[in-house]
Motif scaffolding. Structure first.
Motif, PDB file in Angstrom:
ATOM      1  N   GLU A 284     -16.495  31.084  -2.490  1.00  0.00           N
ATOM      2  CA  GLU A 284     -16.564  31.428  -0.856  1.00  0.00           C
ATOM      3  C   GLU A 284     -16.144  33.026  -0.923  1.00  0.00           C
ATOM      4  OE1 GLU A 284     -14.950  29.093   1.930  1.00  0.00           O
ATOM      5  OE2 GLU A 284     -16.522  27.646   1.502  1.00  0.00           O
ATOM      6  N   GLU A 285     -15.011  33.326  -1.682  1.00  0.00           N
ATOM      7  CA  GLU A 285     -14.654  34.994  -1.814  1.00  0.00           C
ATOM      8  C   GLU A 285     -15.923  35.682  -1.932  1.00  0.00           C
ATOM      9  OE1 GLU A 285     -12.064  37.617  -0.232  1.00  0.00           O
ATOM     10  OE2 GLU A 285     -11.682  35.476  -0.399  1.00  0.00           O
ATOM     11  N   SER A 286     -16.669  35.219  -3.005  1.00  0.00           N
ATOM     12  CA  SER A 286     -17.734  36.189  -3.367  1.00  0.00           C
ATOM     13  C   SER A 286     -18.708  36.155  -1.987  1.00  0.00           C
ATOM     14  CB  SER A 286     -18.410  35.716  -4.763  1.00  0.00           C
ATOM     15  OG  SER A 286     -17.444  35.791  -5.701  1.00  0.00           O
ATOM     16  N   LEU A 287     -18.909  34.898  -1.694  1.00  0.00           N
ATOM     17  CA  LEU A 287     -20.148  34.762  -0.556  1.00  0.00           C
ATOM     18  C   LEU A 287     -19.542  35.698   0.418  1.00  0.00           C
ATOM     19  CD1 LEU A 287     -20.479  30.974  -0.454  1.00  0.00           C
ATOM     20  CD2 LEU A 287     -22.159  32.622  -1.242  1.00  0.00           C
ATOM     21  N   LYS A 288     -18.439  35.848   0.825  1.00  0.00           N
ATOM     22  CA  LYS A 288     -18.019  36.684   1.901  1.00  0.00           C
ATOM     23  C   LYS A 288     -18.349  38.018   1.536  1.00  0.00           C
ATOM     24  CE  LYS A 288     -13.954  33.704   3.177  1.00  0.00           C
ATOM     25  NZ  LYS A 288     -12.575  33.483   3.394  1.00  0.00           N
ATOM     26  N   GLY A 289     -18.067  38.737   0.317  1.00  0.00           N
ATOM     27  CA  GLY A 289     -18.271  39.942  -0.195  1.00  0.00           C
ATOM     28  C   GLY A 289     -20.013  40.389  -0.009  1.00  0.00           C
ATOM     29  N   MET A 290     -20.688  39.284  -0.259  1.00  0.00           N
ATOM     30  CA  MET A 290     -22.069  39.391   0.025  1.00  0.00           C
ATOM     31  C   MET A 290     -22.629  39.148   1.309  1.00  0.00           C
ATOM     32  SD  MET A 290     -23.386  36.777  -3.092  1.00  0.00           S
ATOM     33  CE  MET A 290     -22.508  36.897  -4.798  1.00  0.00           C
ATOM     34  N   HIS A 291     -21.989  38.964   2.150  1.00  0.00           N
ATOM     35  CA  HIS A 291     -22.118  38.795   3.536  1.00  0.00           C
ATOM     36  C   HIS A 291     -23.001  37.629   3.807  1.00  0.00           C
ATOM     37  CE1 HIS A 291     -20.071  42.492   4.438  1.00  0.00           C
ATOM     38  NE2 HIS A 291     -20.777  43.133   3.535  1.00  0.00           N
TER      39      HIS A 291
ATOM     40  N   ARG B 296     -21.475  29.260   6.399  1.00  0.00           N
ATOM     41  CA  ARG B 296     -21.325  28.229   7.608  1.00  0.00           C
ATOM     42  C   ARG B 296     -21.734  26.802   7.000  1.00  0.00           C
ATOM     43  NH1 ARG B 296     -24.263  31.991  10.626  1.00  0.00           N
ATOM     44  NH2 ARG B 296     -26.088  31.308  10.121  1.00  0.00           N
ATOM     45  N   VAL B 297     -22.651  26.597   6.174  1.00  0.00           N
ATOM     46  CA  VAL B 297     -22.677  25.278   5.434  1.00  0.00           C
ATOM     47  C   VAL B 297     -21.688  24.947   4.749  1.00  0.00           C
ATOM     48  CG1 VAL B 297     -24.321  24.331   3.752  1.00  0.00           C
ATOM     49  CG2 VAL B 297     -25.350  25.674   5.327  1.00  0.00           C
ATOM     50  N   GLY B 298     -21.049  25.949   3.863  1.00  0.00           N
ATOM     51  CA  GLY B 298     -19.946  25.737   2.966  1.00  0.00           C
ATOM     52  C   GLY B 298     -20.237  25.306   1.723  1.00  0.00           C
ATOM     53  N   VAL B 299     -19.391  25.730   0.825  1.00  0.00           N
ATOM     54  CA  VAL B 299     -19.655  25.411  -0.597  1.00  0.00           C
ATOM     55  C   VAL B 299     -19.261  24.011  -1.002  1.00  0.00           C
ATOM     56  CG1 VAL B 299     -18.893  25.872  -3.056  1.00  0.00           C
ATOM     57  CG2 VAL B 299     -19.194  27.921  -1.482  1.00  0.00           C
ATOM     58  N   ASN B 300     -18.398  23.372  -0.181  1.00  0.00           N
ATOM     59  CA  ASN B 300     -18.111  22.095  -0.421  1.00  0.00           C
ATOM     60  C   ASN B 300     -19.319  21.206  -0.092  1.00  0.00           C
ATOM     61  OD1 ASN B 300     -15.597  22.482  -1.463  1.00  0.00           O
ATOM     62  ND2 ASN B 300     -14.487  22.426   0.604  1.00  0.00           N
ATOM     63  N   ASN B 301     -20.314  21.901   0.800  1.00  0.00           N
ATOM     64  CA  ASN B 301     -21.440  20.967   1.088  1.00  0.00           C
ATOM     65  C   ASN B 301     -22.646  21.227   0.439  1.00  0.00           C
ATOM     66  OD1 ASN B 301     -20.045  19.455   3.314  1.00  0.00           O
ATOM     67  ND2 ASN B 301     -20.185  21.465   4.445  1.00  0.00           N
ATOM     68  N   TYR B 302     -22.552  21.977  -0.592  1.00  0.00           N
ATOM     69  CA  TYR B 302     -23.664  22.387  -1.304  1.00  0.00           C
ATOM     70  C   TYR B 302     -24.399  21.158  -1.950  1.00  0.00           C
ATOM     71  CZ  TYR B 302     -23.143  27.308  -1.649  1.00  0.00           C
ATOM     72  OH  TYR B 302     -22.949  28.840  -1.233  1.00  0.00           O
ATOM     73  N   VAL B 303     -23.571  20.441  -2.597  1.00  0.00           N
ATOM     74  CA  VAL B 303     -24.389  19.005  -3.126  1.00  0.00           C
ATOM     75  C   VAL B 303     -25.043  18.314  -2.001  1.00  0.00           C
ATOM     76  CG1 VAL B 303     -23.531  16.981  -4.105  1.00  0.00           C
ATOM     77  CG2 VAL B 303     -22.306  18.821  -4.794  1.00  0.00           C
ATOM     78  N   GLU B 304     -24.335  18.065  -0.795  1.00  0.00           N
ATOM     79  CA  GLU B 304     -25.222  17.492   0.187  1.00  0.00           C
ATOM     80  C   GLU B 304     -26.560  18.021   0.454  1.00  0.00           C
ATOM     81  OE1 GLU B 304     -26.102  14.578   3.206  1.00  0.00           O
ATOM     82  OE2 GLU B 304     -24.855  14.614   1.427  1.00  0.00           O
ATOM     83  N   VAL B 305     -26.693  19.393   0.634  1.00  0.00           N
ATOM     84  CA  VAL B 305     -27.870  19.906   0.589  1.00  0.00           C
ATOM     85  C   VAL B 305     -28.938  19.629  -0.124  1.00  0.00           C
ATOM     86  CG1 VAL B 305     -28.911  22.213   0.510  1.00  0.00           C
ATOM     87  CG2 VAL B 305     -26.636  22.268   1.924  1.00  0.00           C
TER      88      VAL B 305
ATOM     89  N   ILE C 286     -30.291  28.192   2.934  1.00  0.00           N
ATOM     90  CA  ILE C 286     -29.630  26.918   2.590  1.00  0.00           C
ATOM     91  C   ILE C 286     -29.737  25.923   3.679  1.00  0.00           C
ATOM     92  CG2 ILE C 286     -27.443  27.557   3.419  1.00  0.00           C
ATOM     93  CD1 ILE C 286     -26.189  26.517   0.859  1.00  0.00           C
ATOM     94  N   ASP C 287     -30.034  26.395   5.041  1.00  0.00           N
ATOM     95  CA  ASP C 287     -30.278  25.584   6.294  1.00  0.00           C
ATOM     96  C   ASP C 287     -31.391  25.024   6.279  1.00  0.00           C
ATOM     97  OD1 ASP C 287     -31.113  27.900   6.572  1.00  0.00           O
ATOM     98  OD2 ASP C 287     -29.930  28.420   8.470  1.00  0.00           O
ATOM     99  N   PHE C 288     -32.047  25.040   5.456  1.00  0.00           N
ATOM    100  CA  PHE C 288     -33.570  24.350   5.157  1.00  0.00           C
ATOM    101  C   PHE C 288     -33.166  22.827   5.313  1.00  0.00           C
ATOM    102  CE2 PHE C 288     -36.922  22.229   2.798  1.00  0.00           C
ATOM    103  CZ  PHE C 288     -38.187  22.969   3.137  1.00  0.00           C
TER     104      PHE C 288
END
Length: 199
Positions: A71-78, A84-93, A42-44
């Motif tokens: 985000e809770e699921s992302l934590k469980g998936m490690h 670090r990018v944050g779900v709220n920033n997915y649209v910006e990515v 995602i940090d591409f």
């Protein structure tokens, strides 16, 4: 056309990022004139130089494992990079990659222990609002030999263990375990609902 099959063309540190920029610059300078796509973390989208050189080298699309809008699921998936990018920033990515003339194909997984029934509507909203180009929607699948499989076996949550006959259900489209916050049928129906509302 070609596709870089490396799971993450970007690598995992700044030195790897510099190597990719050199690769893309070299492809452009040699005039390969090929259109291609790749898989990346995602940090591409974090490095505008990388995006510029990738596009100049012929990149037309990037496959990114967003995995979840929860985000809770992302934590469980490690998925530390996604967190670090944050779900709220997915649209910006997605916007940054689009701004450089490249499409985004996102991968999303449903059924993690952090997922509640609202994850389907939240994902529909995200897919429509983000203007993502395409998406791969799969059901979490605990393959034998993985830690996930071992944990769900210990928790008596596996429902398809009659091998080899049950292998046909391990297609990432059918629930082969009991999710924490919904039934297996509700998990499958939820994924179909996301497809129905976004394709």
């Amino acid at each position: 056309y070609f596709f870089f099959s490396d799971d993450n063309i970007l690598g995992y540190d700044k030195e790897a990022e510099r190597r990719e920029i050199c690769l893309f610059d070299g492809m452009a300078q040699r005039g390969l004139n090929k259109l291609w796509a790749c898989q990346a973390g995602i940090d591409f989208a974090n490095n505008r130089d990388l995006l510029k050189y990738a596009r100049r080298a012929g990149c037309v699309g990037v496959f990114i494992g967003f995995e979840s809008v929860n985000e809770e699921s992302l934590k469980g998936m490690h998925k530390s990079r996604n967190l670090r990018v944050g779900v709220n920033n997915y649209v910006e990515v997605i916007r940054r990659i689009h701004d450089h003339g490249m499409a985004v194909h996102g991968a999303f997984v449903f059924g993690a222990d952090g997922d509640k029934k609202d994850v389907f509507d939240r994902t529909i909203d995200f897919l429509l609002d983000s203007k993502i180009d395409s998406a791969q929607l799969t059901i979490l699948t605990p393959l034998p030999g993985t830690r996930l499989y071992d944990r769900l076996r210990l928790e008596a949550r596996l429902i398809r263990t009659g091998y080899p006959d049950d292998w046909k259900y391990y297609d990432f489209a059918e629930a082969v375990f009991i999710p924490r916050n919904m039934s297996p049928d509700e998990l499958e129906e939820g994924v179909y609902k996301v497809y129905d509302h976004t394709t």
